[in-house]
Design a protein around this motif. Structure first.
Motif, short mmCIF file in Angstrom:
data_model
loop_
_atom_site.label_atom_id
_atom_site.label_comp_id
_atom_site.label_asym_id
_atom_site.label_seq_id
_atom_site.Cartn_x
_atom_site.Cartn_y
_atom_site.Cartn_z
N ILE A 173 0.84 -1.21 0.00
CA ILE A 173 0.00 0.00 0.00
C ILE A 173 0.87 1.25 0.00
O ILE A 173 0.63 2.20 -0.75
CB ILE A 173 -0.94 -0.01 1.23
N ILE A 174 1.89 1.24 0.83
CA ILE A 174 2.78 2.40 0.94
C ILE A 174 3.55 2.63 -0.35
O ILE A 174 3.66 3.76 -0.83
CB ILE A 174 3.74 2.22 2.13
N ASP A 175 4.08 1.55 -0.91
CA ASP A 175 4.86 1.68 -2.14
C ASP A 175 4.02 2.21 -3.30
O ASP A 175 4.51 2.94 -4.16
CB ASP A 175 5.47 0.34 -2.52
N GLU A 176 2.74 1.81 -3.32
CA GLU A 176 1.87 2.24 -4.41
C GLU A 176 1.61 3.75 -4.37
O GLU A 176 1.62 4.42 -5.39
CB GLU A 176 0.54 1.49 -4.35
N ASN A 177 1.39 4.28 -3.17
CA ASN A 177 1.13 5.72 -3.04
C ASN A 177 1.49 6.17 -1.62
O ASN A 177 0.63 6.21 -0.75
CB ASN A 177 -0.33 6.04 -3.34
N PRO A 178 2.75 6.53 -1.37
CA PRO A 178 3.15 6.92 -0.01
C PRO A 178 2.50 8.20 0.46
O PRO A 178 2.45 8.47 1.66
CB PRO A 178 4.67 7.09 -0.14
N GLY A 179 1.95 9.00 -0.47
CA GLY A 179 1.36 10.28 -0.09
C GLY A 179 -0.11 10.23 0.19
O GLY A 179 -0.82 11.23 -0.01
N SER A 180 -0.63 9.09 0.65
CA SER A 180 -2.06 8.96 0.93
C SER A 180 -2.30 8.76 2.42
O SER A 180 -1.41 8.33 3.16
CB SER A 180 -2.66 7.78 0.16
N LEU A 181 -3.53 9.06 2.85
CA LEU A 181 -3.89 8.86 4.24
C LEU A 181 -3.92 7.38 4.62
O LEU A 181 -3.72 7.02 5.78
CB LEU A 181 -5.25 9.50 4.54
N VAL A 182 -4.16 6.50 3.63
CA VAL A 182 -4.14 5.07 3.91
C VAL A 182 -2.70 4.63 4.20
O VAL A 182 -2.45 3.82 5.10
CB VAL A 182 -4.73 4.27 2.74
N SER A 183 -1.75 5.17 3.44
CA SER A 183 -0.34 4.86 3.72
C SER A 183 0.07 5.36 5.10
O SER A 183 0.87 4.72 5.79
CB SER A 183 0.55 5.50 2.65
#
Length: 374
Positions: A173-183
């Motif tokens: 999840i983090i690698d896909e989009n580190p700039g998200s609230l889910v990350s």
């Protein structure tokens, strides 16, 4: 009541008098089964300090609902039937999600369309729940078979395999989009000392996307204040007394590969891990491996903390000589020095006094030592 399709929901809403304008302005809509007509449900906005109800909707005779207020701010949200029956969500500006589910158990039944981030959050939460279920099941088996060493070993392998699988979901999840609230939610489930690169990655990305968001500000401040305890850096030195009152310093063991093992007699996971540490000590002690056990005994509820400590050492067969404690429990000086948030907690140190691994246990520790001493 059979759950209705999205098309059916929209048709029903549009066919009702005056509903067309309301539907056009709605932000969240959907259908819930197994819920009484007239039940109120709530759309909450979550901050680090409070839950703010943004809108209220009423379930109609077909299980349909909709909220009129628009999503005007990126953030964490909650669709809530009551305080025990709700789901957490992440909405972006102008999202118009459609959420269906079983009103009697929303968390385990809901589906969502129209919100990419909420679906990622669902993936994160599903991984967390799956691991919790496995850990509870393994714990029940262990309680009924405490005296079976082979079964214990297999349970440990299964335990850490499940944790590893859950963590990999978070990393993806983090690698896909580190700039998200889910990350942001995912990275905080990882040990900051072990996953420091991912913490920094999320911190850097969110600093660009939501630098003024309270969730990010709190995360950033915590990261900045954390003790610098990273792989490749020198291990902080400390000195504590052994049971006879003799001081032992970590630096006195330089030249050996040392596992600093923070534990306590009252810590059941620590006691469950001890057989693995004993096995590895016996396997590698002749090659320069040693253990420095640091006890956090000394909790207020312990009537004789020192005796508890000594009894546990003997009962668990901790045959190495390096046992230290100031018998102050969580008030011990090493808790702050190593930023310890829970035990068991380990720091593996190489012969040069540099940190080579953090919080390694079970198969992970065994694999690391096998590589070190190959």
């Amino acid at each position: 009541m059979k759950q209705l399709s999205i098309l059916t929901i929209i048709v029903i809403l549009l066919s009702s008098c005056g509903e067309q304008a309301n539907l056009a302005n709605s932000s969240v809509l959907g259908n819930l089964t197994n819920i009484e007509e007239g039940t109120q449900i709530y759309l909450d906005f979550l901050t680090p300090t409070q839950v703010i109800t943004k809108d209220t909707s009423t379930i109609d005779g077909n299980g349909n609902y909709y909220f009129n207020s628009k999503i005007e701010q990126l953030g964490y949200y909650r669709l809530r039937i009551n305080n025990e029956n709700f789901i957490n969500l992440v909405f972006d500006v102008n999202d118009k999600p459609i959420i269906n589910g079983d009103g009697s158990n929303l968390m385990d039944s809901y589906t969502i369309e129209g919100s990419t981030e909420s679906n990622k959050l669902k993936t994160f939460q599903d991984a967390y729940k799956a691991n919790n279920w496995i850990q509870d099941s393994l714990g029940a088996v262990y309680e009924n078979n405490r005296n079976d060493p082979e079964l214990f070993r297999n349970l440990q392998i299964a335990k850490f395999s499940s944790i590893s699988k859950m963590k990999q979901v978070y990393v993806d999840i983090i690698d896909e989009n580190p700039g998200s609230l889910v990350s942001l939610a995912a990275v905080q489930q990882l040990d900051a000392k072990v996953a420091s690169d991912l913490y920094r990655k999320v911190d850097h990305a969110l600093g660009k996307t939501i630098p003024n968001d309270p969730w990010f500000i709190g995360f950033h401040e915590k990261l900045e204040s954390m003790v610098s305890l990273y792989v490749g850096e020198p291990a902080p030195d400390f000195t504590l007394n052994d049971p006879d009152g003799n001081p032992i310093s970590l630096s006195s063991l330089k030249g050996k590969v040392v596992l600093v093992d923070f534990w306590a007699s009252w810590c059941r996971p620590c006691r469950a891990e001890n057989p693995n540490v004993v096995k590895l000590y016996n396997k590698y002690k002749s090659k320069g491996f040693d253990v420095l056990s640091v006890s956090l005994d000394g909790m207020p509820r312990q009537q004789n903390a020192k005796q508890d400590w000594l009894t546990a050492i003997e009962k668990d067969g901790l045959i190495w000589k390096n046992h230290v404690s100031d018998l102050k429990g969580w008030q011990s000086s090493v808790v702050t020095q190593f930023n310890i948030e829970g035990i068991p907690f380990t720091v593996l140190i190489d012969k040069e006094g540099l940190i080579s691994g953090i919080n390694l246990r079970g198969p992970e520790l065994e694999s690391k030592l096998a590589n070190v001493f190959k």
